[in-house]
Design a protein around this motif. Structure first.
Motif, PDB file in Angstrom:
ATOM      1  N   VAL A 143      19.429  -3.035 101.545  1.00  0.00           N
ATOM      2  CA  VAL A 143      18.980  -1.682 101.195  1.00  0.00           C
ATOM      3  C   VAL A 143      18.579  -0.987 102.502  1.00  0.00           C
ATOM      4  O   VAL A 143      17.423  -1.001 102.902  1.00  0.00           O
ATOM      5  CB  VAL A 143      17.816  -1.692 100.186  1.00  0.00           C
ATOM      6  CG1 VAL A 143      18.312  -1.999  98.787  1.00  0.00           C
ATOM      7  CG2 VAL A 143      16.753  -2.725 100.569  1.00  0.00           C
ATOM      8  N   GLU A 144      19.557  -0.361 103.148  1.00  0.00           N
ATOM      9  CA  GLU A 144      19.336   0.164 104.490  1.00  0.00           C
ATOM     10  C   GLU A 144      18.633   1.519 104.525  1.00  0.00           C
ATOM     11  O   GLU A 144      17.761   1.743 105.347  1.00  0.00           O
ATOM     12  CB  GLU A 144      20.669   0.267 105.232  1.00  0.00           C
ATOM     13  CG  GLU A 144      21.230  -1.073 105.677  1.00  0.00           C
ATOM     14  CD  GLU A 144      22.418  -0.905 106.605  1.00  0.00           C
ATOM     15  OE1 GLU A 144      22.842   0.242 106.818  1.00  0.00           O
ATOM     16  OE2 GLU A 144      22.909  -1.922 107.108  1.00  0.00           O
ATOM     17  N   ASN A 145      19.041   2.421 103.639  1.00  0.00           N
ATOM     18  CA  ASN A 145      18.529   3.796 103.719  1.00  0.00           C
ATOM     19  C   ASN A 145      17.319   3.973 102.808  1.00  0.00           C
ATOM     20  O   ASN A 145      17.457   4.026 101.587  1.00  0.00           O
ATOM     21  CB  ASN A 145      19.630   4.788 103.332  1.00  0.00           C
ATOM     22  CG  ASN A 145      19.266   6.218 103.697  1.00  0.00           C
ATOM     23  OD1 ASN A 145      18.101   6.589 103.679  1.00  0.00           O
ATOM     24  ND2 ASN A 145      20.265   7.020 104.017  1.00  0.00           N
ATOM     25  N   PRO A 146      16.101   4.106 103.346  1.00  0.00           N
ATOM     26  CA  PRO A 146      14.898   4.191 102.513  1.00  0.00           C
ATOM     27  C   PRO A 146      14.817   5.444 101.657  1.00  0.00           C
ATOM     28  O   PRO A 146      14.114   5.467 100.649  1.00  0.00           O
ATOM     29  CB  PRO A 146      13.753   4.150 103.541  1.00  0.00           C
ATOM     30  CG  PRO A 146      14.377   4.636 104.810  1.00  0.00           C
ATOM     31  CD  PRO A 146      15.782   4.151 104.779  1.00  0.00           C
ATOM     32  N   THR A 147      15.558   6.492 102.028  1.00  0.00           N
ATOM     33  CA  THR A 147      15.504   7.738 101.253  1.00  0.00           C
ATOM     34  C   THR A 147      16.399   7.685 100.022  1.00  0.00           C
ATOM     35  O   THR A 147      16.285   8.545  99.147  1.00  0.00           O
ATOM     36  CB  THR A 147      15.929   8.931 102.126  1.00  0.00           C
ATOM     37  OG1 THR A 147      17.297   8.750 102.538  1.00  0.00           O
ATOM     38  CG2 THR A 147      15.045   9.040 103.357  1.00  0.00           C
TER      39      THR A 147
END
Length: 270
Positions: A143-147
């Motif tokens: 899960v790379e993109n926290p947004t």
């Protein structure tokens, strides 16, 4: 001199052709697969789900889309999620079912839907609750993109006074509005004067029901609403047989002997 130049070009031509025919190296995606919530900008801010228009459902399921960033696989893979409790007002088992430990993403699929079961309870008529769900890394996905890994869900059952209400009815309350929906099965009325006969007909259906709720229940068994009392008829709970948790109080007026529904402010619905 010209012959020497021409001879040099002929000697270099095979080398130039060999260089031009050499295949370009293709850039490949070699990062591990990731998952994210595939939501519009509006839904990412908050997914609003309301039970306001249906008292019959004890629960429902919200399907949140999850998408893969990376290669598809010929085997079933699994992604994981959790509720960020510090940022949520919804309570597990009361407002929603606890999340599962993992969710499948079928073979060769690039997209899945995460089911979230939410409950229809009477408290939602006066106050909505929020549920913040986040994806987390699993054995199969990162899960790379926290947004893009958060989904905020608003669970509600609140009704708001519509613009047409004062034209055909008076004394607005959410309880009276809910009774209107049950009796008429109409979500809205027009504000066109030529529609007066039709709209007054629907308004009168509600007034007739309010004047004798017991007769309405008896005359409309197909709607599956009941009146149940636990205090020898001083008060009754009015609800659909499929969802007793969402009820409306009917109380006897000791002065007149008549029964009135009680709204969210504790006043008689008239």
């Amino acid at each position: 001199m010209k012959k020497d130049t021409l001879l040099l070009l002929l000697l270099l031509l095979p080398l130039l052709m060999l260089c031009s025919c050499k295949k370009a190296v293709l850039a490949t995606y070699d990062r591990s697969a990731n998952v994210y919530f595939d939501l519009s900008d509006a839904d990412r801010d908050s997914i609003v789900y309301t039970f306001a228009y249906d008292m019959t459902k004890a629960q429902d399921t919200i399907f949140v889309p999850v998408k893969v960033m990376g290669y598809r696989d010929q085997h079933t893979r699994h992604f994981e999620a959790f509720v960020e409790k510090d940022s949520s007002t919804a309570r597990a088992d009361l407002h929603y079912d606890p999340l599962k430990s993992e969710y499948p993403l079928e073979s060769n699929a690039g997209r899945a839907f995460m089911p979230i079961v939410v409950h229809n309870i009477s408290a939602l008529e006066s106050q909505s609750v929020s549920l913040l769900v986040k994806l987390k890394a699993s054995d199969d996905f990162g899960v790379e993109n926290p947004t893009l890994i958060r989904a905020r869900i608003i669970i509600s059952a609140q009704l708001e006074q519509p613009a047409w209400w004062t034209m055909w009815l008076d004394n607005y309350s959410r309880v009276k509005h809910q009774l209107f929906l049950i009796v008429t099965e109409q979500r809205s009325l027009s504000t066109v004067g030529l529609d007066a006969p039709k709209n007054l007909y629907f308004a009168n259906l509600l007034l007739m029901m309010l004047s004798d709720p017991f007769k309405w229940v008896k005359d409309h068994p197909e709607k599956n609403y009941v009146l149940s009392s636990n205090d020898n008829g001083q008060t009754y709970q009015f609800y659909h047989v499929d969802n007793p948790n969402r009820s409306i109080l009917l109380r006897k007026n000791s002065a007149s002997g008549k029964y009135y529904f009680i709204d969210e402010s504790g006043k008689e619905v008239r």
